[in-house]
Enzyme design. Structure first.
Site: not given
Length: 514
Positions: A432, A435
């Site tokens: 998804d 980071d």
């Protein structure tokens, strides 16, 4: 309308004006900005380098030497160094065209890069994608990693003619004829021209319209007369001859109306919802809506998208700021957590469809295994699969490093492992969001040790500003700023995954201790 016809001569000034217009309209390069041209020494990149210099950009050059053709490669590198002042870097190590492409794009990622892809390359790409995947995927004006292609409206024969007219020497790659593009260029396109003289132009237009719904492509395909297309949510796309604009029209407030993040309801009859217009005032009052926005400290960038509830020409309510008597003008409980819709539903649908086309083309004829990283990737992976035209299997892994915090802890645990043995399999990990890269780096090392035939990553979102460790990502949906996002599978403390868009989480909900 672009027609791809061969020419023996070209006006360099006209070519520069066309490229300047495309750069300006598509916002490819900032005015007076710096740009690195990826140069091969061929006519396309030579033309690009010279055109951008003539247009006043601060241009440097980079040549990636794959070393595939011995002395000829050495001569290409020498030519680029001496002609363009290019930095020459070692790009050896790849074998397939896709591997070589990945190597080329791995350099100078901290700078704005431009390549010399042309309209002719676009046509060849469409033909290859049609043959390999059944979908007319094309070259984008701007890649997800920021690489721009300012010459996509210029034909290859025009770049050669431009170089000759400007007295610019260029190199010719003798290996081109042995590639897939060489086969299309030398054998397939000549046959298509025999079928129809504007076959290339039609294929180019197919690429330009491939991401549009058919009614939108039809509206934009001609500049004759006028046409209107209802886009929903009170927006109408209007074309008058060669001019196109969007009008915001009132939507009848019957039942619940969805407008951006708003869910608007009212028991009052005769109401409609529309966008803000200059001069709007509150009904029965002298106060301008602009002043309502100013008093509420609503940023200018949000005002045009803010809904107004109207009766005729009178504004009776500004949802969230001025309520209507007898009305229920509400945001859903979920959406009170959202301060900004970063990527709306339509952009998500469109980009996921594009990724599906790209993955299908790259894995044609191969047995693909998708590995979804739970829980956030479920929404993205399900939608991505619907756009795949290749056979595939799915499996899932659950790994943990976030907990209820908004920063990656760097401590990774496998909560659920794979059910399928991946030895010798073509594996695509579906994530998804990337980071810091710490969690994904651990996962990729773990999977590599299981000896798959290939291992790549497809991520919906990446945050380049947050990266602590470099992880090569084959497919990227969107690059986003360093803000905590929720929705479309992304959560905060296991909530908000079911929002249909990607939004920015209200910092007040995060709290000072997180």
């Amino acid at each position: 309308m672009l027609r791809l016809r061969h020419t023996s001569g070209v006006d360099p000034g006209k070519v520069r004006r066309r490229v300047a217009r495309d750069i300006r309209e598509r916002e490819l390069i900032p005015a007076d900005g710096e740009v690195v041209c990826l140069v091969s020494g061929g006519p396309d990149s030579t033309c690009l380098w010279q055109v951008l210099r003539e247009l006043g950009y601060r241009v440097s050059a980079l040549h990636v030497d794959h070393g595939l053709r011995g002395a000829e490669s050495d001569e290409d590198a020498r030519f680029c160094r001496e002609t363009f002042g290019a930095e020459v870097v070692d790009g050896r190590g790849g074998e397939t065209e896709d591997e070589l492409r990945q190597i080329r794009y791995s350099f100078a990622t901290d700078r704005l890069r431009a390549t010399g892809h042309t309209a002719t390359d676009q046509v060849e790409t469409v033909l290859y994608r049609l043959a390999s995947s059944g979908t007319p995927g094309g070259i984008k004006w701007r890649r997800e990693d920021g690489v721009v292609r300012p010459l996509l409206h210029v034909r290859r024969d025009e770049t050669e003619a431009y170089c000759r007219a400007a007295g610019l020497p260029f190199r010719e790659d003798s290996s081109n004829r042995d590639t897939k593009r060489g086969l299309i260029r030398d054998e397939i396109l000549p046959l298509l021209r025999r079928l129809h003289p504007d076959a290339e132009g039609n294929l180019y237009r197919l690429a330009e319209s491939r991401r549009m719904p058919p009614p939108l492509a039809e509206l934009l395909d001609s500049a004759a007369g006028s046409k209107r297309l209802d886009l929903g949510s009170g927006r109408v796309l209007v074309r008058e001859y060669d001019r196109v604009w969007i009008e915001t029209t009132p939507v009848s407030l019957e039942g619940q109306v969805r407008w951006g993040r708003w869910r608007i309801e009212s028991d009052l009859p005769g109401l409609k919802v529309r966008g803000w217009r200059a001069g709007d005032r509150l009904a029965g009052r002298r106060k301008k809506i602009q002043d309502v926005f100013v008093d509420a400290k609503i940023p200018r960038s949000e005002r045009e998208a803010w809904p107004l509830v109207v009766r005729g020409d009178e504004v009776v309510a500004v949802p969230g700021l001025v309520e209507a008597p007898g009305g229920r003008l509400t945001e859903s409980t979920l959406e009170r957590a959202v301060t900004e819709v970063l990527i709306d539903e339509e952009r998500l649908r469109s980009r996921v469809a594009e990724l599906g086309e790209e993955v299908s083309a790259d894995y044609a004829g191969r047995d693909l295994l998708l590995i979804g990283v739970l829980k956030g990737a479920v929404f993205f992976m399900a939608d991505l699969m619907r756009h795949l035209t290749v056979t595939c299997e799915v499996d899932f892994m659950a790994i943990s490093s976030y907990g209820a915090a908004t920063d990656s802890s760097g401590v990774v645990r496998i909560l659920k492992d794979l059910d399928i043995n991946i030895v010798g399999r073509d594996v695509l990990v579906v994530e998804d969001i990337i980071d810091s890269g710490l969690t994904l780096s651990y996962l990729m090392r773990n999977l590599e040790a299981r000896e798959p035939a290939s291992l790549e990553i497809c991520a919906l979102l990446t945050k380049p500003e947050r990266r602590e460790i470099d992880v090569p990502v084959r497919y990227v949906g969107f690059e986003i700023p360093n803000r905590f996002v929720i929705g479309y599978g992304l959560d905060f403390a296991e909530r908000y995954r079911n929002l249909p868009y990607v939004g920015v989480l209200d910092p007040d909900l995060i709290g000072p201790d997180v």
